[in-house]
Design a protein around this motif. Structure first.
Motif, PDB file in Angstrom:
ATOM      1  N   ILE A 165     -39.066 -27.956  21.880  1.00 43.49           N
ATOM      2  CA  ILE A 165     -38.336 -27.875  20.411  1.00 43.49           C
ATOM      3  C   ILE A 165     -38.193 -29.382  19.807  1.00 43.49           C
ATOM      4  O   ILE A 165     -38.762 -29.306  18.732  1.00 43.49           O
ATOM      5  N   THR A 166     -37.991 -30.329  20.263  1.00 48.08           N
ATOM      6  CA  THR A 166     -38.010 -31.761  19.661  1.00 48.08           C
ATOM      7  C   THR A 166     -39.317 -32.045  19.485  1.00 48.08           C
ATOM      8  O   THR A 166     -39.775 -32.647  18.320  1.00 48.08           O
ATOM      9  N   ALA A 169     -40.724 -30.033  16.535  1.00 47.81           N
ATOM     10  CA  ALA A 169     -40.014 -30.395  15.201  1.00 47.81           C
ATOM     11  C   ALA A 169     -40.337 -32.063  14.569  1.00 47.81           C
ATOM     12  O   ALA A 169     -40.613 -32.082  13.475  1.00 47.81           O
ATOM     13  N   HIS A 173     -42.747 -32.325  11.278  1.00 53.58           N
ATOM     14  CA  HIS A 173     -41.673 -33.102  10.215  1.00 53.58           C
ATOM     15  C   HIS A 173     -42.268 -33.260   8.855  1.00 53.58           C
ATOM     16  O   HIS A 173     -41.728 -32.801   7.794  1.00 53.58           O
ATOM     17  N   TRP A 185     -33.080 -30.481   8.090  1.00 51.56           N
ATOM     18  CA  TRP A 185     -33.932 -30.484   9.273  1.00 51.56           C
ATOM     19  C   TRP A 185     -33.184 -30.995  10.351  1.00 51.56           C
ATOM     20  O   TRP A 185     -33.093 -30.307  11.255  1.00 51.56           O
ATOM     21  N   GLU A 186     -32.545 -32.325  10.108  1.00 48.17           N
ATOM     22  CA  GLU A 186     -31.408 -32.468  11.333  1.00 48.17           C
ATOM     23  C   GLU A 186     -30.522 -31.598  11.602  1.00 48.17           C
ATOM     24  O   GLU A 186     -30.309 -31.127  12.865  1.00 48.17           O
ATOM     25  N   GLU A 188     -30.376 -28.077  11.398  1.00 52.12           N
ATOM     26  CA  GLU A 188     -31.076 -27.046  11.962  1.00 52.12           C
ATOM     27  C   GLU A 188     -31.813 -27.446  13.309  1.00 52.12           C
ATOM     28  O   GLU A 188     -31.580 -26.536  14.307  1.00 52.12           O
ATOM     29  N   LEU A 189     -32.373 -28.542  13.579  1.00 48.42           N
ATOM     30  CA  LEU A 189     -32.867 -28.961  15.070  1.00 48.42           C
ATOM     31  C   LEU A 189     -31.404 -29.325  15.743  1.00 48.42           C
ATOM     32  O   LEU A 189     -31.567 -28.764  16.969  1.00 48.42           O
ATOM     33  N   ARG A 190     -30.464 -29.727  15.162  1.00 49.71           N
ATOM     34  CA  ARG A 190     -29.306 -29.965  16.120  1.00 49.71           C
ATOM     35  C   ARG A 190     -28.771 -28.630  16.740  1.00 49.71           C
ATOM     36  O   ARG A 190     -28.525 -28.367  17.616  1.00 49.71           O
ATOM     37  N   ALA A 192     -30.277 -26.075  16.959  1.00 49.49           N
ATOM     38  CA  ALA A 192     -31.211 -25.191  17.871  1.00 49.49           C
ATOM     39  C   ALA A 192     -30.942 -25.590  19.629  1.00 49.49           C
ATOM     40  O   ALA A 192     -30.929 -25.174  20.163  1.00 49.49           O
TER      41      ALA A 192
END
Length: 199
Positions: A165-166, A169, A173, A185-186, A188-190, A192
């Motif tokens: 996932i990371t 992303a 980016h 972005w940060e 939504e990634l957090r 997930a």
């Protein structure tokens, strides 16, 4: 320190003074010219060693590049003094790692100028750099499971999915920067990553 964390620390490689000079030369070449600029002849010239010296340590220039990238990942991981032991701390550490990764001169060059090389060295197969990151994540997940803030499942499998996932992303980016701002972005990634770990 847990048994898994101690095993991780003991398994990380180190390099002697000559190997370090060669890897320093590789770092400089990648940052300036990209991975295509890393040749055995240029490495030998910049490091002040003979070609046979390089071949005694690595099989070819590609092998030196992989070692250089691994060393940089280990350097980033070494900046984390205390292992994470909760879900929130794990996600915080992933974001700190990602920020340091994006700020690193070599990885910054690969992400911005040679995304195909970044893909080849980090996504096409699981290499030593990814294994070091996976071991770091799995150790933290294992500790956080004892804390109760992370669901009980295979730490290695969960670490693999966090890495996927990371990495995705990070690689995408700049591509999506017109569609989503940095804060979103940060966030939504957090979300997930938190969702992956939540009990």
């Amino acid at each position: 320190m847990t048994k898994r964390q101690a095993t991780l620390a003991a398994s990380l490689p180190s390099w002697d003074a000559t190997q370090t000079r060669i890897l320093d030369a590789a770092d400089a070449l990648i940052a300036m010219r990209g991975v295509r600029g890393v040749t055995i002849a240029e490495l030998a010239r910049r490091a002040g060693v003979s070609r046979p010296t390089i071949y005694r340590n690595w099989s070819d220039a590609d092998d030196v590049v992989r070692a250089a990238l691994l060393r940089r990942v280990i350097g980033i991981l070494a900046g984390f003094d205390e292992p994470a032991t909760t879900r929130t701390a794990i996600v915080d550490d992933v974001f700190r790692f990602a920020a340091r990764f994006r700020a690193d001169s070599v990885y910054r060059h690969l992400l911005a100028e040679e995304p195909e090389a970044f893909t080849r060295y980090t996504l096409e197969r699981v290499g030593s750099s990814q294994r070091a990151i996976l071991a770091w994540l799995a150790a933290a997940i294992d500790a956080a499971q004892d804390d109760g803030s992370v669901r009980r499942d295979d730490p290695q499998a969960m670490a693999v999915m966090m890495l996927l996932i990371t990495q995705s992303a990070l690689l995408s980016h700049s591509t999506v920067s017109e569609l989503i701002d940095e804060a979103s972005w940060e966030r939504e990634l957090r979300a997930a990553l938190e969702g992956l770990l939540r009990p």
